[in-house]
Scaffold this active site. Structure first.
Site, PDB file in Angstrom:
ATOM      1  N   SER A 112       0.835  -1.169   0.000  1.00  0.00           N
ATOM      2  CA  SER A 112      -0.176  -0.212   0.159  1.00  0.00           C
ATOM      3  C   SER A 112       0.964   1.287  -0.177  1.00  0.00           C
ATOM      4  O   SER A 112       1.655   1.312   0.745  1.00  0.00           O
ATOM      5  CB  SER A 112      -0.791  -0.008   1.233  1.00  0.00           C
ATOM      6  OG  SER A 112      -1.666   1.204   1.277  1.00  0.00           O
ATOM      7  N   ALA A 113       0.489   2.200  -0.829  1.00  0.00           N
ATOM      8  CA  ALA A 113       1.337   3.484  -0.996  1.00  0.00           C
ATOM      9  C   ALA A 113       0.267   4.573  -0.909  1.00  0.00           C
ATOM     10  O   ALA A 113      -0.782   4.469  -0.626  1.00  0.00           O
ATOM     11  CB  ALA A 113       2.346   3.575  -2.239  1.00  0.00           C
ATOM     12  N   ALA A 126      -1.621   4.218  -4.531  1.00  0.00           N
ATOM     13  CA  ALA A 126      -2.301   3.217  -4.937  1.00  0.00           C
ATOM     14  C   ALA A 126      -2.140   2.311  -3.959  1.00  0.00           C
ATOM     15  O   ALA A 126      -1.353   2.097  -3.067  1.00  0.00           O
ATOM     16  CB  ALA A 126      -1.987   2.814  -6.577  1.00  0.00           C
ATOM     17  N   ASP A 145      12.569   6.259 -11.609  1.00  0.00           N
ATOM     18  CA  ASP A 145      12.075   6.270 -10.196  1.00  0.00           C
ATOM     19  C   ASP A 145      12.761   4.998  -9.681  1.00  0.00           C
ATOM     20  O   ASP A 145      12.184   4.144  -9.063  1.00  0.00           O
ATOM     21  CB  ASP A 145      10.880   6.285 -10.344  1.00  0.00           C
ATOM     22  CG  ASP A 145      10.084   6.662  -8.735  1.00  0.00           C
ATOM     23  OD1 ASP A 145      11.166   7.128  -7.984  1.00  0.00           O
ATOM     24  OD2 ASP A 145       9.013   6.077  -8.425  1.00  0.00           O
TER      25      ASP A 145
END
Length: 544
Positions: free
Chosen positions: A131-132, A135, A287
């Site tokens: 979980s971020a 999203a 990233d």
């Protein structure tokens, strides 16, 4: 401002004061009122005076929530704007928040896909895998093939929060830029605008899916990088389905060593993957922090990187690539004059920049770097030093180079964490030299012909007609040139005749004046009339 915005602004101010971030306010006439309000209205003390300012800023952003966490992460990459004691702690920000209800996630997926999940998936796990802030990820299997997949879904409540906080950010940035001229050097409005674009891009999973598909295609069959397969039939703006992978996180040094991983080769392949993306493909994963990079556990003697989360990518055009490669080569050859000229030629600094002064500034900043062995020189900090120096000469912000610098720092940091003796220059130099040879040597000509082959194949049937038209136009142009030349010659003759007649007329008029003084009245009149007549003839010749 709406009541909700005022409430949110108060929460932000409260958190900032609890962490003593009013220290960031410069000593300025306009900051006296806020500092007075801090003591008279808020009565909020700094609860963490023992912590460094950079760490307090990181903790405050983490407490403010996902939008501010990501903003801090972006600030950590802008080392051209923020000093190390601010940027370094921000790089430690973790984008991890509590998961939202799995049943709600399932409903969001079914709404996006247009039907119950069991139509396409089995073994859907209601408990999130990760979980971020933007999203959440759940696991399942494809119903048709039984393949393990992960389903990524955008948080249902995230857009209003993002819109609200972005409005506040824009307002604050505009106030700071307008009220404090010295703060404009940090370009607060541009920084917030850049962040907004990055954040809104991450809210569209179609973009991430397209990036992952492109990156996977670029490294298809490679032994260096693996990108999980994306299933576009089940992917849209708010949901993305991709292959589930199993790997060892690249930052898990103990796990990699326990698996017998060839750490030197793994580190060198990270460098190779980066330069391949930049110079071969002009498309790079921007990233690559440790949370997005894993290593395949199979074949540890021949390790392969795994790249996840392709939401942020960078691109370079051919001019940027050439100038970047030449900059690296010139720098490591200590040819600072060439480095300065390249910055001017590329348009990164104004054309009227004094190259001698620029060269001297680069030499002062970069020469001390060579006091270290090459294996200890940081590529990322080389770029940082160059860009910071160029900033003093009015270098405009180059977003693609900012992403490149951030990614290079990630890759370099990971590589030296895996294998501290990694000589990045020794690994990269052959790659850069080969690439430059391919750009300027015979192979470059062959590649250019190959690239243009489809264009010429399309134009080939039209070639006879184009050739005929060119010949006809050339003949018409020659005729026109002949006409212009004949007209020019005629004009020159007329001008010569006019000058001659004017001279004769002037002579006769002068003679007429002399004859009047000597009592030759009739001859004087005749001479004057003749002179005027010649003048009229010369005027007529000029008119033609």
């Amino acid at each position: 401002m709406t009541p909700a915005e005022i409430k949110r602004l108060y929460q932000i101010i409260k958190v900032q004061l609890e962490y003593g971030l009013d220290e960031l306010l410069p000593d300025h006439q306009l900051t006296k009122a806020p500092l007075l309000m801090r003591k008279s209205l808020f009565w909020i003390k700094n609860k963490h005076p023992e912590k460094p300012l950079g760490e307090r800023l990181r903790l405050a952003l983490q407490e403010l929530g996902p939008v501010w966490i990501k903003f801090g992460q972006m600030m950590s990459t802008r080392r051209d704007l923020f000093p190390p004691h601010i940027a370094d702690p921000l790089a430690l920000l973790q984008d991890q928040v509590a998961p939202f209800d799995g049943q709600l996630a399932k409903e969001q997926m079914e709404l996006a896909l247009g039907g119950p999940l069991q139509n396409w998936f089995t073994e859907f796990d209601i408990k999130p895998l990760a979980s971020a802030s933007i999203a959440q990820v759940h696991t399942a299997r494809l119903k048709d093939t039984n393949q393990e997949v992960v389903l990524k879904v955008i948080r249902p409540d995230i857009r209003p929060v993002i819109d609200s906080d972005l409005k506040l950010m824009h307002r604050m940035a505009s106030i700071v830029a307008g009220a404090m001229p010295e703060a404009r050097r940090l370009k607060p409005v541009e920084v917030v605008r850049e962040y907004e674009k990055t954040l809104l891009d991450e809210l569209d999973l179609r973009r991430e899916a397209a990036n992952a598909i492109q990156l996977r295609r670029n490294f298809e069959g490679s032994e260096e990088l693996y990108v999980p397969e994306v299933f576009p039939d089940f992917s849209n703006e708010t949901v993305m389905v991709s292959e589930r992978i199993y790997g060892i996180q690249v930052s898990d040094i103990e796990g990699l060593e326990a698996n017998g991983t060839n750490m030197k080769l793994l580190a060198e392949r990270g460098v190779s993957v980066f330069f391949t993306q930049v110079f071969r493909d002009s498309f790079f994963h921007a990233d690559m922090h440790p949370g997005n990079v894993f290593v395949k556990p199979e074949h540890p003697e021949n390790p392969m990187w795994i790249g996840l989360d392709c939401g942020i990518v960078g691109t370079l055009n051919s001019e940027d690539k050439r100038y970047l490669a030449e900059n690296f080569l010139a720098f490591f050859n200590r040819d600072y004059r060439r480095v300065a000229e390249l910055h001017v030629d590329s348009g990164w600094v104004p054309a009227d920049t004094n190259v001698d002064e620029f060269e001297f500034a680069i030499r002062i900043v970069c020469e001390p770097i060579f006091a270290k062995p090459l294996c200890e020189i940081s590529f990322g900090h080389v770029l940082l030093n160059l860009f910071n120096t160029a900033r003093r000469f009015n270098m405009e912000v180059q977003p693609q180079l900012v992403l490149l610098q951030k990614t290079l720092l990630y890759v370099e940091g990971l590589g030296r964490q895996l294998y501290p003796q990694l000589d990045l220059w020794e690994t990269a130099k052959p790659f850069l030299e080969e690439w430059m040879m391919n750009q300027v040597g015979p192979q470059a000509l062959v590649n250019a012909i190959k690239d243009r082959a489809p264009f010429w194949a399309e134009k080939l049937p039209e070639l006879p007609e184009l050739l005929y038209d060119s010949l006809r136009q050339g003949k018409a142009m020659n005729q026109r040139m002949d006409q212009l030349y004949q007209g020019y010659r005629h004009s020159k003759r007329q001008q010569a005749t006019g000058k001659f007649l004017f001279g004769v007329g002037a002579t006769l008029v002068v003679c007429s004046a002399i004859l009047v003084d000597n009592a030759y009245e009739q001859l004087s009149i005749a001479s004057g009339i003749a002179g005027v007549t010649f003048w009229l003839l010369s005027w007529r010749a000029y008119r033609r």
